[in-house]
Design an enzyme around this catalytic site. Sequence first.
Site, PDB file in Angstrom:
ATOM      1  N   THR A  57     -14.873   3.999   0.553  1.00 32.50           N
ATOM      2  CA  THR A  57     -15.436   3.069  -0.440  1.00 32.50           C
ATOM      3  C   THR A  57     -16.674   2.326   0.081  1.00 32.50           C
ATOM      4  O   THR A  57     -16.747   1.961   1.259  1.00 32.50           O
ATOM      5  CB  THR A  57     -14.354   2.035  -0.844  1.00 32.50           C
ATOM      6  OG1 THR A  57     -13.201   2.746  -1.289  1.00 32.50           O
ATOM      7  CG2 THR A  57     -14.831   1.111  -1.935  1.00 32.50           C
TER       8      THR A  57
ATOM      9  N   PHE B 125     -14.147  -2.858   1.955  1.00 33.07           N
ATOM     10  CA  PHE B 125     -12.687  -2.928   1.706  1.00 33.07           C
ATOM     11  C   PHE B 125     -11.878  -2.066   2.675  1.00 33.07           C
ATOM     12  O   PHE B 125     -10.757  -1.651   2.326  1.00 33.07           O
ATOM     13  CB  PHE B 125     -12.307  -2.440   0.294  1.00 33.07           C
ATOM     14  CG  PHE B 125     -12.842  -3.229  -0.865  1.00 33.07           C
ATOM     15  CD1 PHE B 125     -12.845  -4.608  -0.857  1.00 33.07           C
ATOM     16  CD2 PHE B 125     -13.308  -2.571  -1.999  1.00 33.07           C
ATOM     17  CE1 PHE B 125     -13.313  -5.324  -1.946  1.00 33.07           C
ATOM     18  CE2 PHE B 125     -13.771  -3.282  -3.095  1.00 33.07           C
ATOM     19  CZ  PHE B 125     -13.786  -4.655  -3.065  1.00 33.07           C
TER      20      PHE B 125
ATOM     21  N   GLY C  19      11.977 -18.793 -11.582  1.00 37.09           N
ATOM     22  CA  GLY C  19      11.432 -20.021 -12.172  1.00 37.09           C
ATOM     23  C   GLY C  19      10.415 -20.654 -11.232  1.00 37.09           C
ATOM     24  O   GLY C  19       9.652 -19.953 -10.569  1.00 37.09           O
ATOM     25  N   GLY C  20      10.453 -21.992 -11.122  1.00 32.28           N
ATOM     26  CA  GLY C  20       9.481 -22.712 -10.283  1.00 32.28           C
ATOM     27  C   GLY C  20       9.513 -22.253  -8.836  1.00 32.28           C
ATOM     28  O   GLY C  20       8.476 -22.195  -8.161  1.00 32.28           O
TER      29      GLY C  20
ATOM     30  N   GLU D 227      -5.878   3.531  -3.821  1.00 27.63           N
ATOM     31  CA  GLU D 227      -5.438   4.920  -4.096  1.00 27.63           C
ATOM     32  C   GLU D 227      -5.737   5.304  -5.542  1.00 27.63           C
ATOM     33  O   GLU D 227      -5.039   6.131  -6.138  1.00 27.63           O
ATOM     34  CB  GLU D 227      -3.934   5.122  -3.827  1.00 27.63           C
ATOM     35  CG  GLU D 227      -3.527   5.038  -2.374  1.00 27.63           C
ATOM     36  CD  GLU D 227      -3.893   6.273  -1.558  1.00 27.63           C
ATOM     37  OE1 GLU D 227      -4.303   7.301  -2.131  1.00 27.63           O
ATOM     38  OE2 GLU D 227      -3.780   6.179  -0.320  1.00 27.63           O
TER      39      GLU D 227
HETATM   40  C1  LIG Z   1      -7.188  -4.586  -0.213  1.00 30.82           C
HETATM   41  C2  LIG Z   1      -7.946  -3.302  -0.380  1.00 30.82           C
HETATM   42  C3  LIG Z   1      -7.846  -2.314   0.595  1.00 30.82           C
HETATM   43  C4  LIG Z   1      -8.568  -1.133   0.477  1.00 30.82           C
HETATM   44  N1  LIG Z   1      -8.522  -0.179   1.479  1.00 30.82           N
HETATM   45  C5  LIG Z   1      -9.409   0.857   1.463  1.00 30.82           C
HETATM   46  C6  LIG Z   1      -9.537   1.733   2.590  1.00 30.82           C
HETATM   47  O1  LIG Z   1      -8.825   1.598   3.584  1.00 30.82           O
HETATM   48  N2  LIG Z   1     -10.467   2.721   2.547  1.00 30.82           N
HETATM   49  C7  LIG Z   1     -11.273   2.920   1.461  1.00 30.82           C
HETATM   50  O2  LIG Z   1     -12.101   3.836   1.497  1.00 30.82           O
HETATM   51  N3  LIG Z   1     -11.173   2.107   0.359  1.00 30.82           N
HETATM   52  C8  LIG Z   1     -10.272   1.081   0.338  1.00 30.82           C
HETATM   53  N4  LIG Z   1     -10.162   0.237  -0.737  1.00 30.82           N
HETATM   54  C9  LIG Z   1     -11.014   0.465  -1.888  1.00 30.82           C
HETATM   55  C10 LIG Z   1     -10.274   0.938  -3.140  1.00 30.82           C
HETATM   56  O3  LIG Z   1      -9.982   2.302  -3.023  1.00 30.82           O
HETATM   57  C11 LIG Z   1     -11.188   0.615  -4.350  1.00 30.82           C
HETATM   58  O4  LIG Z   1     -11.157  -0.800  -4.529  1.00 30.82           O
HETATM   59  C12 LIG Z   1     -10.751   1.313  -5.609  1.00 30.82           C
HETATM   60  O5  LIG Z   1     -10.972   2.699  -5.511  1.00 30.82           O
HETATM   61  C13 LIG Z   1     -11.515   0.785  -6.836  1.00 30.82           C
HETATM   62  O6  LIG Z   1     -12.881   0.745  -6.589  1.00 30.82           O
HETATM   63  P1  LIG Z   1     -13.711  -0.597  -6.865  1.00 30.82           P
HETATM   64  O7  LIG Z   1     -12.984  -1.738  -6.264  1.00 30.82           O
HETATM   65  O8  LIG Z   1     -15.109  -0.366  -6.439  1.00 30.82           O
HETATM   66  O9  LIG Z   1     -13.660  -0.801  -8.434  1.00 30.82           O
HETATM   67  P2  LIG Z   1     -14.599  -0.102  -9.494  1.00 30.82           P
HETATM   68  O10 LIG Z   1     -14.684   1.353  -9.244  1.00 30.82           O
HETATM   69  O11 LIG Z   1     -15.875  -0.865  -9.589  1.00 30.82           O
HETATM   70  O12 LIG Z   1     -13.757  -0.333 -10.813  1.00 30.82           O
HETATM   71  C14 LIG Z   1     -13.730  -1.610 -11.465  1.00 30.82           C
HETATM   72  C15 LIG Z   1     -12.968  -1.442 -12.786  1.00 30.82           C
HETATM   73  O13 LIG Z   1     -13.615  -0.444 -13.604  1.00 30.82           O
HETATM   74  C16 LIG Z   1     -12.679   0.559 -13.955  1.00 30.82           C
HETATM   75  N5  LIG Z   1     -13.323   1.868 -14.020  1.00 30.82           N
HETATM   76  C17 LIG Z   1     -14.228   2.421 -13.141  1.00 30.82           C
HETATM   77  N6  LIG Z   1     -14.524   3.667 -13.510  1.00 30.82           N
HETATM   78  C18 LIG Z   1     -13.781   3.952 -14.612  1.00 30.82           C
HETATM   79  C19 LIG Z   1     -13.621   5.106 -15.448  1.00 30.82           C
HETATM   80  N7  LIG Z   1     -14.264   6.248 -15.229  1.00 30.82           N
HETATM   81  N8  LIG Z   1     -12.761   5.035 -16.497  1.00 30.82           N
HETATM   82  C20 LIG Z   1     -12.065   3.889 -16.752  1.00 30.82           C
HETATM   83  N9  LIG Z   1     -12.176   2.773 -15.989  1.00 30.82           N
HETATM   84  C21 LIG Z   1     -13.020   2.804 -14.937  1.00 30.82           C
HETATM   85  C22 LIG Z   1     -11.635   0.535 -12.849  1.00 30.82           C
HETATM   86  O14 LIG Z   1     -10.418   1.126 -13.267  1.00 30.82           O
HETATM   87  C23 LIG Z   1     -11.530  -0.947 -12.570  1.00 30.82           C
HETATM   88  O15 LIG Z   1     -10.671  -1.526 -13.517  1.00 30.82           O
HETATM   89  C24 LIG Z   1      -9.399  -0.927  -0.672  1.00 30.82           C
HETATM   90  C25 LIG Z   1      -9.469  -1.917  -1.656  1.00 30.82           C
HETATM   91  C26 LIG Z   1      -8.770  -3.095  -1.517  1.00 30.82           C
HETATM   92  C27 LIG Z   1      -8.909  -4.156  -2.582  1.00 30.82           C
END
Ligand SMILES: Cc1cc2nc3c(=O)[nH]c(=O)nc-3n(C[C@H](O)[C@H](O)[C@H](O)COP(=O)(O)OP(=O)(O)OC[C@H]3O[C@@H](n4cnc5c(N)ncnc54)[C@H](O)[C@@H]3O)c2cc1C
Length: 385
Positions: free
Chosen positions: A125, A155, A341-342, A365
């Site tokens: 990511t 992330f 609850g609380g 994931e």
């Molecule tokens: C705590 C944490 C740990 C993580 N660990 C890792 C890691 O170890 N390695 C790694 O590589 N990544 C990691 N990630 C990243 C994670 O895989 C991404 O956050 C996730 O894939 C979503 O990407 P984004 O946050 O950029 O959201 P975005 O892709 O920007 O999406 C934002 C919103 O838009 C929606 N959206 C986007 N495209 C579409 C579509 N085509 N159709 C419908 N809805 C859509 C999404 O569903 C979401 O609701 C981590 C994230 C977090 C928060």
Amino acid sequence: MDFSLSFEQDAIVTSLTDFITRELYPHEKLVEELRHVPAEIAQDIRQKARAAGFGAMNMPEELGGAGLDYETLMQVERVMGKPSAPLALLVRRPTKILLKCEGQQIEDYLMPVIRGEKEDCFALTEPGAGSDARGIVTKAERDGGQWIINGVKQFISHADISDFIILIAVTGYDETPKGRQKRFTAFLIDADAPGVRIEPMKSICTRGYNPNMIYLDNVRVGDDKILGREGEGFNFANDWLYAGRVALSAHCVGRAERIYDMACDWAANRRAFGKSIGEFQGTGFKISDMAVDIKLGDLMVKEAAWKIEQGKMDRRESSMVNLYCSEMVFRVADNAVQIFGGMGMMEDFPIQRFWRDARIERIWEGTSEIHRDIIARDTLRSYRN
Ligand SMILES: Cc1cc2nc3c(=O)[nH]c(=O)nc-3n(C[C@H](O)[C@H](O)[C@H](O)COP(=O)(O)OP(=O)(O)OC[C@H]3O[C@@H](n4cnc5c(N)ncnc54)[C@H](O)[C@@H]3O)c2cc1C
């Protein structure tokens, strides 16, 4: 069809449950407060887990692992979903991507991870590309016999405590019938290599299992740091990706079971209006819905594990189990908060932590929306004339 656990599976689940209850649960509150596992506690848990036979349970026996099949492994993952993520990480189940290691990589990366001497993280990511993973722009460019890597990853879980990074970068472009496509390659990058900077981010979920920014500024590596083949990036990731989604689903089932147990205990013993609150239909129906929800998730995980073992898992199936179980654990956690609850909102009680931690399962994931999109697209493909 026999859904019961075999004698061996039952023995593993029982002994692992005893282990996490005795060695991991007592540290959860401290880790939550500190947002990291103190080094001496981490070392102690790693050693005890290895001594108890819980080191690298998912790795082949010839490499020092337990060589468990997927059905047993997913039972292991169900148990390992119960403790908090930073503590569960210490009972090592290395990523199977590392089985792609060749030559010196085996001694430098794969074996130390199996032995519990090194920690890895997976960096795909970026600030501009999450769900749209093919949108990543981190580049590895050839410079003589080396690669120069520049980019930013966002992330990345537990990069702050990792010794190396499995990094996906763009190494060129291919002309295909669908137009120009990026070529993705996986690299093994040492966390202390010149040009690598790792900065922890603050998350409200899974405290101590921290997400991180990784900055790569002219990081130089040779061909010997390519994992697999150049350009193979996403192709070899598929099998591992499906298994990862089922493992996440197993974690959700395990965590939901733990939450359910606490909610039932509270519902049976908390009293209001002269009765236990579980006797009111408003609470009792929640208990029933949670039980059905968890059972369905459990059955889906068992079927998915069987499919992986049979080589029958595909993208649509892995999205279905991931979608259901990740939404299920949040419904269960949310119902549990309501039953408490609380008290459900109090930091001294773990219920609020389960509720916060459950929320991430619908994002990492693959988000719920992306999984629904995959299921719909892959389903409708076979209906097209
Ligand atoms: C705590 C944490 C740990 C993580 N660990 C890792 C890691 O170890 N390695 C790694 O590589 N990544 C990691 N990630 C990243 C994670 O895989 C991404 O956050 C996730 O894939 C979503 O990407 P984004 O946050 O950029 O959201 P975005 O892709 O920007 O999406 C934002 C919103 O838009 C929606 N959206 C986007 N495209 C579409 C579509 N085509 N159709 C419908 N809805 C859509 C999404 O569903 C979401 O609701 C981590 C994230 C977090 C928060």
